[in-house]
Design a protein around this motif. Structure first.
Motif, PDB file in Angstrom:
ATOM      1  N   ALA A   1       0.824  -1.212   0.000  1.00 37.37           N
ATOM      2  CA  ALA A   1       0.000   0.000   0.000  1.00 37.37           C
ATOM      3  C   ALA A   1       0.858   1.262   0.000  1.00 37.37           C
ATOM      4  CB  ALA A   1      -0.943  -0.007   1.206  1.00 37.37           C
ATOM      5  N   GLY A   2       2.023   1.181  -0.637  1.00 32.09           N
ATOM      6  CA  GLY A   2       2.895   2.337  -0.719  1.00 32.09           C
ATOM      7  C   GLY A   2       3.854   2.483   0.437  1.00 32.09           C
TER       8      GLY A   2
ATOM      9  N   THR B   1      -6.532  -6.486   7.017  1.00 33.94           N
ATOM     10  CA  THR B   1      -6.650  -6.129   8.436  1.00 33.94           C
ATOM     11  C   THR B   1      -5.807  -4.896   8.735  1.00 33.94           C
ATOM     12  OG1 THR B   1      -6.810  -8.507   8.866  1.00 33.94           O
ATOM     13  CG2 THR B   1      -6.583  -7.066  10.768  1.00 33.94           C
ATOM     14  N   ARG B   2      -4.600  -4.852   8.184  1.00 34.57           N
ATOM     15  CA  ARG B   2      -3.753  -3.673   8.391  1.00 34.57           C
ATOM     16  C   ARG B   2      -4.374  -2.439   7.741  1.00 34.57           C
ATOM     17  NH1 ARG B   2       0.291  -7.765   7.852  1.00 34.57           N
ATOM     18  NH2 ARG B   2       0.310  -7.597   5.590  1.00 34.57           N
ATOM     19  N   ALA B   3      -4.967  -2.627   6.566  1.00 32.90           N
ATOM     20  CA  ALA B   3      -5.637  -1.497   5.908  1.00 32.90           C
ATOM     21  C   ALA B   3      -6.797  -0.994   6.756  1.00 32.90           C
ATOM     22  CB  ALA B   3      -6.120  -1.918   4.526  1.00 32.90           C
ATOM     23  N   LEU B   4      -7.524  -1.920   7.397  1.00 33.51           N
ATOM     24  CA  LEU B   4      -8.637  -1.541   8.278  1.00 33.51           C
ATOM     25  C   LEU B   4      -8.133  -0.726   9.461  1.00 33.51           C
ATOM     26  CD1 LEU B   4     -11.645  -1.869   9.126  1.00 33.51           C
ATOM     27  CD2 LEU B   4     -10.942  -3.957  10.333  1.00 33.51           C
ATOM     28  N   VAL B   5      -7.014  -1.150  10.042  1.00 37.20           N
ATOM     29  CA  VAL B   5      -6.416  -0.407  11.149  1.00 37.20           C
ATOM     30  C   VAL B   5      -6.057   1.008  10.701  1.00 37.20           C
ATOM     31  CG1 VAL B   5      -4.343  -0.241  12.595  1.00 37.20           C
ATOM     32  CG2 VAL B   5      -5.568  -2.414  12.418  1.00 37.20           C
ATOM     33  N   GLY B   6      -5.452   1.119   9.523  1.00 37.38           N
ATOM     34  CA  GLY B   6      -5.094   2.442   9.019  1.00 37.38           C
ATOM     35  C   GLY B   6      -6.305   3.332   8.798  1.00 37.38           C
TER      36      GLY B   6
ATOM     37  N   HIS C   1       0.828   1.325   9.348  1.00 35.84           N
ATOM     38  CA  HIS C   1      -0.471   1.665   8.758  1.00 35.84           C
ATOM     39  C   HIS C   1      -1.222   2.662   9.634  1.00 35.84           C
ATOM     40  CE1 HIS C   1      -1.161  -1.007   5.216  1.00 35.84           C
ATOM     41  NE2 HIS C   1      -0.132  -1.645   5.744  1.00 35.84           N
ATOM     42  N   ALA C   2      -1.168   2.450  10.960  1.00 38.19           N
ATOM     43  CA  ALA C   2      -1.871   3.364  11.865  1.00 38.19           C
ATOM     44  C   ALA C   2      -1.260   4.760  11.820  1.00 38.19           C
ATOM     45  CB  ALA C   2      -1.830   2.812  13.283  1.00 38.19           C
ATOM     46  N   ALA C   3       0.078   4.824  11.839  1.00 41.63           N
ATOM     47  CA  ALA C   3       0.741   6.127  11.780  1.00 41.63           C
ATOM     48  C   ALA C   3       0.420   6.836  10.474  1.00 41.63           C
ATOM     49  CB  ALA C   3       2.250   5.945  11.935  1.00 41.63           C
ATOM     50  N   ALA C   4       0.429   6.080   9.368  1.00 42.00           N
ATOM     51  CA  ALA C   4       0.105   6.669   8.067  1.00 42.00           C
ATOM     52  C   ALA C   4      -1.359   7.085   7.995  1.00 42.00           C
ATOM     53  CB  ALA C   4       0.413   5.668   6.959  1.00 42.00           C
TER      54      ALA C   4
ATOM     55  N   THR D   1     -11.939  -9.498   6.142  1.00 41.40           N
ATOM     56  CA  THR D   1     -10.478  -9.343   6.281  1.00 41.40           C
ATOM     57  C   THR D   1      -9.704 -10.440   5.563  1.00 41.40           C
ATOM     58  OG1 THR D   1     -10.391 -10.627   8.345  1.00 41.40           O
ATOM     59  CG2 THR D   1     -10.774  -8.253   8.541  1.00 41.40           C
ATOM     60  N   ILE D   2     -10.404 -11.310   4.809  1.00 37.48           N
ATOM     61  CA  ILE D   2      -9.712 -12.368   4.062  1.00 37.48           C
ATOM     62  C   ILE D   2      -9.412 -11.850   2.654  1.00 37.48           C
ATOM     63  CG2 ILE D   2      -9.834 -14.719   3.172  1.00 37.48           C
ATOM     64  CD1 ILE D   2      -9.717 -14.600   6.194  1.00 37.48           C
ATOM     65  N   PRO D   3      -8.137 -11.672   2.288  1.00 33.42           N
ATOM     66  CA  PRO D   3      -7.812 -11.158   0.951  1.00 33.42           C
ATOM     67  C   PRO D   3      -8.156 -12.173  -0.147  1.00 33.42           C
ATOM     68  CG  PRO D   3      -5.946 -10.958   2.475  1.00 33.42           C
ATOM     69  CD  PRO D   3      -6.944 -11.859   3.117  1.00 33.42           C
TER      70      PRO D   3
END
Length: 767
Positions: A567-568, A590-595, A616-619, A747-749
């Motif tokens: 995701a960059g 899941t990480r994208a959801l956290v972000g 991800h959260a910081a971004a 959350t399943i890719p």
């Protein structure tokens, strides 16, 4: 000076004692006796100096001074002082002492070395009026002490350093380079390369790595003394050394090398610059590698040795092995004593922690087998190390010798018959080129190759469309080939490289383990060819399904660290050294959801691993982040991931601790968070946890109650776990005011949809 009987001990790699003894006999050394780890012998000064100059198999050459009582320190000092050091040491020579072994009274090697040094200095002072200078770094004379039981053997190291560190090696060649030279020399001796070479045989190394074996073979063929241009010798500080004898030996060695190089490379080749590539039509010593950097290093090694005109190193793989053997044999036919070209096909195949990529090791073994299969009648085939070599040959080796001990222990195999144990699978070239023929054990492995090719095409299209660069392309699609295959596209300095990670699920007990291993070998042989990836960029592990979850089992390998993107964001992954790579691909969404949930929130990452969710959260705009893990290694890794993406500062903390204990302390301190990510292991019994163990099914209620007490009034937590049989105790959680919402499906890719039980995921809120 009159010739004297000098007692020698030449040390060597374990297993090479017999060929070293034969080598010394050919030099005229007398009363040769192989012992564990070396050879004892007697000779004159010329013989001792010849052993230093010419031995290809000895690590060190020691001149025994005497044996003394070492039952305690005082007796040792007295015995050493009684030896005639004034005859052993050259006038003005500086000294150093190295000690091996211990006993009940002499337990510390440094103390033993000090006592010996004092005794030698006392003797020299009493006999010559001068104490020798002590130089621990670069002494003129290195005194070797070996304590065994109540006796100590005192020797002078005539070599002055390991002879396996050839003069053509440099510090940049790595710590294992001398070992490779030792293994190469040993393998050539066991395969009787001297006799084959004199008969005009060719030599082909179809997986030559950094070129140690082809350079050693060319040095042997060209009659190049390994110590010819060595600048420092231990015998420079030896009182019995004879400079005129040494100079005579060096002049003779110079002449022999000049004649040998002309014989092997051809007189016209010697007129070309040493950097010029040799004429392949004339050279009968050839190496090949599928790695361009390895080829460059091998050629550099050959140039340093002055042997570039005597050998060739090409870009090739198992599929082109027959052509390479044919060219080398054609060049050899002009030198063959009976006109019939023969070949020694030989390889050094790293194993264990020296084989960074198992797939590369398998590819090298396959290249060795393919080259052997194409060699003419009467050829010899020899390999050090490698897994599955005997099985690939399908015939018993004519000779098998264990060489080395401990971490460097491996086996040298010599075959006098070509391989008969494999079949071939045709694989279309992913770039549209000619089809590849891949040697495999199981004919059914062609079905795996076809399935992998099909899923890889579909998954690559999806990945390009979605902008995904790290993804799964195969997950036990065929029950008999139960592996997971993941692709990692390199980023940063690794941009343009593609890496593959293969994890094998352990087969059920009903499956023949030999058959399962053969299938996994086939997988590792096929994956790089089907996907068009370099074999040394394919890494593997074995996953054991244990009670309560999965665990990995893998021979410890060196780390292979590279950079990837998601995701960059840039992340560091280790594809070889750790049980997992540092990036769980099934948690991509899941990480994208956290972000997406992190904007303006105080974020906490528990069981944080390498901190990818924290990035991800910081971004996503988190006001602050706290990253918690029991492992300092992973916390440092998480800090690097954050820094690589520009997230540094006091608002981002990294806290080491047992998560359960950390939660208790955080609650007492009144800390609160708006968003928490909790991804615990299935099971853990880390020593850092003390007597307590962790089991996610047993302990999740206590964990989530604690997490809920850290949440702000509107806070929420994302909780996930990889235990496929996991069942949350919602009733118990509800009694403590904890509410769960199952969000697993979202959350399943896509690349894990075939196996939706890969993880469970829930939103946790205060009820």
């Amino acid at each position: 000076m009159e010739n004297e009987d000098i007692e020698l001990f030449a040390s060597c790699l374990a297993g090479l004692e017999a060929p070293l003894a034969d080598e010394l006999r050919r030099m005229g050394v007398r009363r040769v006796r192989p012992l564990a780890g070396g050879v004892a012998a007697f000779c004159d000064v010329r013989g001792a100096l010849s052993a230093c100059l010419w031995s290809r198999l000895a690590s060190r050459v020691l001149a025994v001074v005497g044996r003394v009582d070492a039952s305690d320190a005082e007796r040792l000092h007295e015995g050493v002082r009684g030896l005639p050091w004034e005859d052993v040491l050259a006038c003005g020579a500086s000294i150093a002492v190295q000690t091996h072994g211990a006993n009940d009274e002499l337990r510390n090697t440094r103390f033993t070395a000090l006592k010996v040094k004092d005794a030698v200095c006392d003797r020299m002072l009493g006999q010559t009026g001068r104490r020798p200078e002590v130089d621990p770094e670069e002494p003129d004379a290195l005194i070797d002490v070996r304590v065994r039981g109540a006796r100590a053997t005192l020797s002078l190291d005539l070599s002055g350093g390991p002879l396996y560190r050839r003069t053509w090696l440099s510090a940049d060649d790595g710590a294992d380079a001398p070992l490779s030279c030792a293994q190469a020399a040993g393998l050539l001796a066991l395969a009787d390369w001297q006799r084959l070479c004199e008969a005009g045989a060719a030599l082909v190394d179809p997986a030559c790595g950094d070129g140690a074996l082809v350079v050693e073979a060319a040095a042997w063929a060209c009659d190049l003394a390994p110590g010819l241009v060595r600048e420092r010798w231990g015998f420079f500080g030896w009182g019995k050394s004879e400079p005129e004898v040494w100079n005579d030996l060096v002049r003779e060695a110079d002449e022999r090398f000049e004649r040998g190089l002309a014989r092997i490379a051809g007189a016209d080749a010697l007129e070309a610059p040493s950097s010029a590539p040799p004429d392949r039509a004339r050279v009968r010593i050839a190496g090949a590698s599928s790695s361009s950097p390895a080829i460059a290093r091998a050629r550099l090694l050959a140039r340093r040795a002055g042997l570039r005109q005597a050998l060739t190193v090409e870009l090739a793989d198992a599929q082109s092995a027959d052509g390479q053997v044919a060219r080398a044999c054609a060049a050899a036919s002009r030198d063959a004593s009976d006109g019939a070209a023969r070949c020694l096909v030989a390889c050094i195949l790293p194993t264990g922690d020296r084989a960074m990529s198992e797939a590369r090791a398998r590819a090298d073994a396959a290249a060795f087998a393919a080259a052997s299969a194409s060699a003419p009648e009467g050829s010899v085939f020899a390999a050090v190390g490698g897994e599955g070599v005997e099985e690939r040959f399908g015939v018993a080796p004519a000779l098998g010798v264990e060489i080395g001990k401990g971490r460097v222990a491996t086996k040298a195999l010599v075959f006098d018959a070509p391989p008969v144990g494999t079949t071939e699978v045709s694989v279309p070239d992913p770039a549209g080129g000619a089809e590849h023929l891949v040697e495999v054990f199981e004919e059914a492995s062609g079905q795996f190759a076809a399935r992998l090719r099909k899923t890889a095409r579909e998954r690559r299209k999806w990945a390009r469309r979605e902008g995904v660069t790290c993804y799964r392309i195969y997950d036990a699609d065929l029950p008999d080939y139960a592996v997971a295959v993941d692709v990692y596209e390199g980023a940063g300095q690794a941009a343009g490289n593609t890496y593959v990670h293969v994890a094998e699920y352990a087969p059920p007990r009903s499956v023949d383990p030999v058959k399962a291993r053969r299938r996994f070998d086939d997988v590792l042989a096929l994956v790089p060819v089907v996907l068009g990836v370099r074999s040394d960029h394919v890494f593997s592990k074995v996953r054991r399904r244990e009670k309560g979850g999965g665990q990995y089992r893998e021979a410890r390998r060196r780390s292979y660290v590279t950079q990837v993107q998601e995701a960059g964001f840039e992340f560091e992954v280790d594809l070889a050294g750790y049980l997992d790579t540092g990036l769980f691909l099934d948690h991509r969404l899941t990480r994208a959801l956290v972000g997406a949930k992190a904007q303006g929130r105080r974020f906490l990452n528990l069981f944080a691993y390498t901190g990818t969710a924290t990035v991800h959260a910081a971004a996503g705009g988190a006001r602050s982040t706290a990253t918690v893990d029991l492992s300092q290694t992973y916390l440092d890794w998480a800090r690097r991931n954050m820094a690589a993406n520009g997230f540094e500062g006091p608002e981002h903390t990294f806290e080491r601790g047992d998560v359960m204990a950390w939660i208790t302390e955080a609650r007492r301190a009144g800390r609160r968070f708006d968003l928490v990510f909790v991804d615990p292991p299935t099971f853990s019994n880390s020593k850092a946890m003390g007597r307590r163990t962790w089991d996610v099914q047993r302990d999740h209620v206590e964990l989530l109650i604690g997490v809920s007490r850290l949440l702000s009034e509107e806070g929420e937590a994302v909780f996930s776990c990889n235990l496929r049989s996991f069942k949350p105790d919602e009733e118990a959680l509800a009694r403590y005011g904890v509410a769960l919402e199952d969000i697993t499906a979202q959350t399943i890719p896509h690349d894990f949809e075939r196996n939706p039980r890969i993880h469970k995921c829930y939103l946790v809120r205060r009820g």
